[in-house]
Design an enzyme around this catalytic site. Structure first.
Site: not given
Ligand code: PMP
Length: 406
Positions: A123, A200, A203, A226, A364
């Protein structure tokens, strides 16, 4: 399966509505998930009953709010199995967490000529802060590519990691391809050569059980919004020996120990990295989101979401001209696709008018669009409140649109 989805949906009243006179189907949870009532009620309760600024211990309300805020730090520590609470830094989201690490780690550890490896499927939030840091420090960004099927080419790491490499930045789960990356393997390869890794987890957190100690991640970052929590809250987890050597990211109240015009000394961890008034209500309500997810049982949620993913993938592949980007078996949360001859914006706009919320655009992730030479894509993504029936309705709608536009 013991999850009672019909009951779970009652916790998310926003889902029970019509848009453009059609029942809402929300397939955009990878962008932001909806929030259960317990989260919304907690924010309200705080404002109604005990709101005050934290860590300023001046009165009853401030004490109450501080206790709850700090209790969430312990909850997050247990949720990701960190060793200590000082390693949990509250930020405003994944983006701010990565900017914090890129700046502070960069200041402490990166010198001219050093290299940072960033994967091609990141991202923008896990690319641009590293580029900004590299520009400041005279360092270089090195790309770790992925194959057309969405698999990260980690065997290339043996060549890409050099004595100049300082850190690898990698998504646990890709927001476009859905790939679950083998981060444990990446971390172990990196550590064998003295290289640090930032994962990261934006997600990953709502779909996978994450144990930062088992992964041995140096930094692990994610956003509350999220995983059923409020927006404006993020987490930055880091190893203590790194955090204690890194300078503060922002200056202000709370992050100091003492201030004079001659010299300022900084507060201890985690407060050194939390300048100013944080999102007090957001953090406290995030605690409810974590409890909610834990009560559902994250392994069961993951199994259910995988069932949705498999079912939707099978149905999508029945549509002529369907191109799915990212076809790894180890996949989670999202399906990104295009249909030959139809512009994704047309499809996205018409699906919206049929009550179906999907994400359309460059997601993104310009390098992913460039990899496949696509101007844009459509992404559908799932959370625990989605159903197989919704997928059927979506596929019916898609088939109608394809017949019309194709
Ligand atoms: N990384 C990934 C993989 C993401 O999916 C996102 C959100 N789309 C981000 C980073 C940025 O998260 P936030 O906007 O919450 O800071």
């Amino acid at each position: 399966m013991t999850l009672d989805i019909a009951n779970i949906r009652k916790d998310f009243p926003i889902l029970d509505q019509k848009v453009y006179n059609k029942p809402l189907i929300y397939f955009d949870s990878a962008a932001s998930s909806q929030k259960p009532l317990c989260v919304l009620k907690k924010e309200e309760q705080l404002h109604v009953e005990y709101y005050g600024n934290i860590h300023r211990g001046a009165h009853y309300l401030a004490d109450q709010a501080t206790n709850d805020y700090e209790a969430v730090r312990d909850l997050v520590k247990d949720f990701i199995h960190a060793k200590s609470r000082e390693q949990i830094i509250f930020t405003k989201g994944t983006t701010e967490s990565i900017n914090l690490v890129a700046f502070s780690y960069g200041e402490a550890f990166v010198a001219k000529g050093d290299e940072i490896i960033v994967t091609e499927m990141e991202h923008h939030a896990n690319i641009v802060p590293w580029q900004m840091m590299a520009e400041r420090k005279g360092a270089k960004i090195v790309k770790l590519p992925f194959a057309d099927d969405g698999r990260l080419e980690i065997e290339l790491l043996d060549q890409l990691i050099t004595e100049k490499t300082k850190l690898i930045a990698v998504a646990h789960v890709s927001n476009t391809l859905g790939t679950i990356n083998p981060v444990k393997e990446i971390i172990s390869k990196a550590h064998a050569k003295g290289v640090k890794v930032l994962v990261d987890g934006a997600q990953a957190m709502s779909h996978l059980k994450v144990d930062v100690q088992e992964l041995d991640a140096d930094f692990y970052v994610f956003s509350a919004h999220k995983i059923y929590g409020p927006n404006g809250v993020g987490i930055m987890y880091g190893k203590k020996e790194l955090l204690s050597q890194m300078p503060p990211y922002q200056g202000g109240g709370e992050m100091i120990s003492q201030v004079t015009f001659e010299k300022t000394t900084y507060n201890e961890l985690p407060y050194k990295f939390e300048a100013g008034t944080p999102h007090i209500t957001g953090v406290i309500a995030f605690g409810e989101a974590i409890r909610y997810l834990q009560n559902l049982n994250i392994e069961e949620v993951a199994t259910y979401e995988h069932q949705l993913l498999d079912y939707a993938t099978g149905k999508l592949l029945e549509i002529p001209g369907m191109q799915i980007y990212g076809t790894q078996k180890e996949k989670s949360g999202a399906i990104t696709f295009n249909i030959e001859g139809i512009h994704p914006f047309d499809l996205g706009t018409m699906l919206d008018k049929m009550g179906i919320a999907v994400r359309t655009g460059r997601l993104c992730a310009d390098p992913v669009m460039d990899h496949y030479q696509q101007p844009a894509m459509i992404r559908i993504s799932f959370a625990v409140y989605n159903t197989l029936e919704e997928i059927d309705q979506f596929i019916d709608a898609l088939k109608k649109l394809v017949a019309m536009l194709g």
